[in-house]
Write an enzyme that holds these catalytic residues in place. Structure first.
Site, mmCIF file in Angstrom:
data_model
loop_
_atom_site.group_PDB
_atom_site.id
_atom_site.type_symbol
_atom_site.label_atom_id
_atom_site.label_comp_id
_atom_site.label_asym_id
_atom_site.label_seq_id
_atom_site.Cartn_x
_atom_site.Cartn_y
_atom_site.Cartn_z
ATOM 1 C CB SER A 135 62.123 58.158 37.984
ATOM 2 O OG SER A 135 62.945 57.390 37.143
ATOM 3 C CG HIS A 162 66.826 57.611 40.319
ATOM 4 N ND1 HIS A 162 67.315 56.796 39.330
ATOM 5 C CD2 HIS A 162 65.514 57.828 39.990
ATOM 6 C CE1 HIS A 162 66.355 56.528 38.446
ATOM 7 N NE2 HIS A 162 65.255 57.155 38.828
ATOM 8 C CG HIS A 209 72.637 49.914 38.013
ATOM 9 N ND1 HIS A 209 71.558 49.081 37.990
ATOM 10 C CD2 HIS A 209 72.253 51.064 37.416
ATOM 11 C CE1 HIS A 209 70.555 49.690 37.390
ATOM 12 N NE2 HIS A 209 70.941 50.902 37.027
ATOM 13 N NE ARG A 226 71.333 53.339 31.183
ATOM 14 C CZ ARG A 226 70.666 53.593 32.305
ATOM 15 N NH1 ARG A 226 69.522 54.267 32.243
ATOM 16 N NH2 ARG A 226 71.100 53.174 33.473
ATOM 17 C CG ASP A 263 73.477 59.060 36.286
ATOM 18 O OD1 ASP A 263 72.829 59.540 35.349
ATOM 19 O OD2 ASP A 263 72.948 58.426 37.215
#
Ligand code: NMX
Ligand code: MLT
Length: 485
Positions: free
Chosen positions: A291, A321, A367, A376, A422
């Site tokens: 993105s 993504h 990743h 995160r 995610d």
């Protein structure tokens, strides 16, 4: 008082950094900003007027950074950063350093740093809505743009400015309404962003012949308005699809993240805190992710922030993504449906193998850059331990942490078997009632605008050029390699 507090925090961080090499980056950055903190503190003490708004700070910083870039080019322009291999060309440019991205930097082992600050440091240093609360995303926007930690007053002023800019023209709703309500939510969201483009100040200024040295100013205007309007558009799409179109207006007493949760229809204090954390941590992940890279590439053609960000959203909508957060929630729910909430680790292993054997990836793991657990993920886990320790889906996510990595390692080709951002986000939102899996994706989209737009303002301020890498054919590579050997 605020001044004394921040000076003592800076002092503490500096002394920690002497012992921890990983903190040195932050400290270099903290030193850069001390003089302006002192100036601000003096202004506050002496009751002088504070001219430290975001726009003025940027205006002050830009010439300095332009000089820095010029010097870098002049003195080190020919320094080599590594060799490009055929593997890199064929392997999605993995490991190829080829982009300038000022707002954040990703370390494969340690994870993201926003202007030198890790996520735990941001949680400590950025202003929050309540004592010991999660950072306010507006504060992160300030940090990404200026490299400085804002005061609570500066963040409150920015929150207010964003609320004042948050008026979405009627034609945007009409454009979204022209799509069937069954259209993919991301299609509706990106369409809304395209419809917002009509108001672009950059486009108008360009048509009037603005000088290139001034490009950053209308880019700044567009970026702040876009960031301000996105939660309204995203929540409009959500309420259109799932809540019979009953829209909830903005609450003028709330901050950016809090208001987003409120407009979606969720007002519990923990959900407001979750949304502040969520928007903060998803905002930026250096420049090479799909993105951010898409936004940067499209913007390099001097497309305005609305056009560039709409393109970025379309990249975010891919399952490798941003859509992975939707895939994770759906996958976890399918585990529960097939094996029940209290699924044993043995059954979980079987389910993971079944997924892999059917030619699919395990969503939320792996990743392109990270080689350890995504920080995160870790901070979302800490949030869950504090607010929803008994949630059955959270327990399932925790079990997956132990079950999935050894299996991925067994495959022998996965470079990073650990969970990414995610793997956790959907389960947290689900706990507070956002059970529709694809909403996690627009929240990612709202958040990502902060990073992409902050860098885009700097792209314009630094006069970064059109992005145009060289491509080659397989024949060209074969001939080149023959000659080289
Ligand atoms: N499950 C199964 N296979 C995987 C996984 C996974 N979670 N991760 C990597 N692999 C495979 C990958 O498909 C590739 O296989 P092949 O050679 O047959 O094409 C092989 O392992 C090597 O891939 P890597 O070099 O480890 O990873 P790469 O950099 O190419 O891709 C991802 C990174 C993130 C696309 C990949 O790990 C993945 O597909 N993960 C699952 C989807 C996901 O969670 N995406 C979210 C990423 C974070 N985000 O928010 O954007
Ligand atoms: C992101 O936040 O953009 C993802 O982790 C993907 C990436 O960094 O490549």
């Amino acid at each position: 008082m605020v001044f004394h507090k921040s000076v003592s925090l800076l002092t503490k961080l500096r002394s920690r950094a002497v012992q921890q090499p990983g903190l040195r980056n932050s400290v270099r950055w903290l030193q850069v900003q001390t003089s302006s903190d002192v100036k601000k503190g003096l202004n506050e003490c002496c009751g002088l007027q504070n001219t430290d708004d975001l726009h003025s700070q940027l205006k002050e910083l830009i010439p300095e950074q332009q000089e820095r870039l010029k010097k870098l080019k002049l003195e080190h322009g020919k320094v080599q950063l590594g060799n490009i291999t055929v593997d890199m060309v064929l392997g999605g440019m993995r490991g190829m350093t080829g982009l300038l991205w000022e707002t954040s930097l990703l370390d494969p082992e340690e994870g993201i740093r926003f202007r030198g600050l890790s996520i735990p440091e941001c949680q400590k240093l950025l202003p929050a809505a309540k004592p010991d609360g999660e950072p306010l995303p507006e504060g992160l926007l300030w940090l990404l743009l200026t490299g400085k930690v804002p005061t609570k007053e500066q963040v409150d002023a920015l929150s207010k400015e964003l609320r004042n800019r948050a008026t979405v023209p009627d034609h945007v709703y009409k454009t979204i309404d022209a799509l069937p309500v069954t259209a993919h939510p991301m299609t509706q969201f990106a369409t809304g962003v395209m419809a917002l483009q009509v108001q672009s100040e950059f486009q108008k200024a360009y048509e009037k012949g603005i000088h290139k040295s001034k490009y950053w100013e209308p880019t700044y205007e567009d970026s702040l308005s876009l960031i301000a309007q996105l939660p309204i558009v995203a929540s409009y799409v959500y309420r259109r699809i799932y809540k019979n179109g009953q829209v909830i207006p903005m609450d003028h007493s709330l901050d950016y993240g809090g208001n987003f949760a409120h407009m979606l229809g969720f007002d519990s204090p923990s959900m407001l805190e979750l949304m502040r954390l969520y928007v903060t941590i998803h905002s930026d992940h250096e420049g090479g992710n799909v993105s951010a890279h898409t936004g940067h590439l499209v913007a390099s053609a001097l497309s305005d922030p609305y056009l560039s960000f709409a393109a970025a959203l379309n990249g975010l909508a891919g399952p490798l993504h941003g859509l992975a957060n939707q895939e994770v929630l759906l996958w976890i729910k399918s585990v529960v449906e097939e094996c029940g909430e209290n699924v044993s680790k043995e059954h979980l292993k079987d389910y993971v193998w079944k997924t892999l054997n059917s030619g699919k990836v395990v969503p939320g793991f792996g990743h392109g850059v990270l080689r350890k657990t995504d920080p995160r993920y870790t901070c979302q886990r800490e949030f869950a331990l504090k607010h929803l320790p008994d949630d059955p889906l959270f327990k399932l996510v925790s079990n997956l942490y132990h079950v999935v990595p050894p299996i991925l390692l067994e495959l022998g080709k996965v470079k990073n078997p650990w969970p990414n951002v995610d793997a956790h986000s959907g389960v947290l939102l689900n706990h507070y009632g956002l059970t529709e899996a694809n909403i996690t994706l627009y929240s990612f989209g709202v958040s990502r605008a902060i990073g992409i737009c902050a860098q885009l303002i700097w792209d314009r301020a630094l006069g970064l050029p059109l992005e145009r890498p060289k491509s080659v054919t397989m024949e060209w590579l074969e001939n080149y390699c023959k000659k080289a050997s």
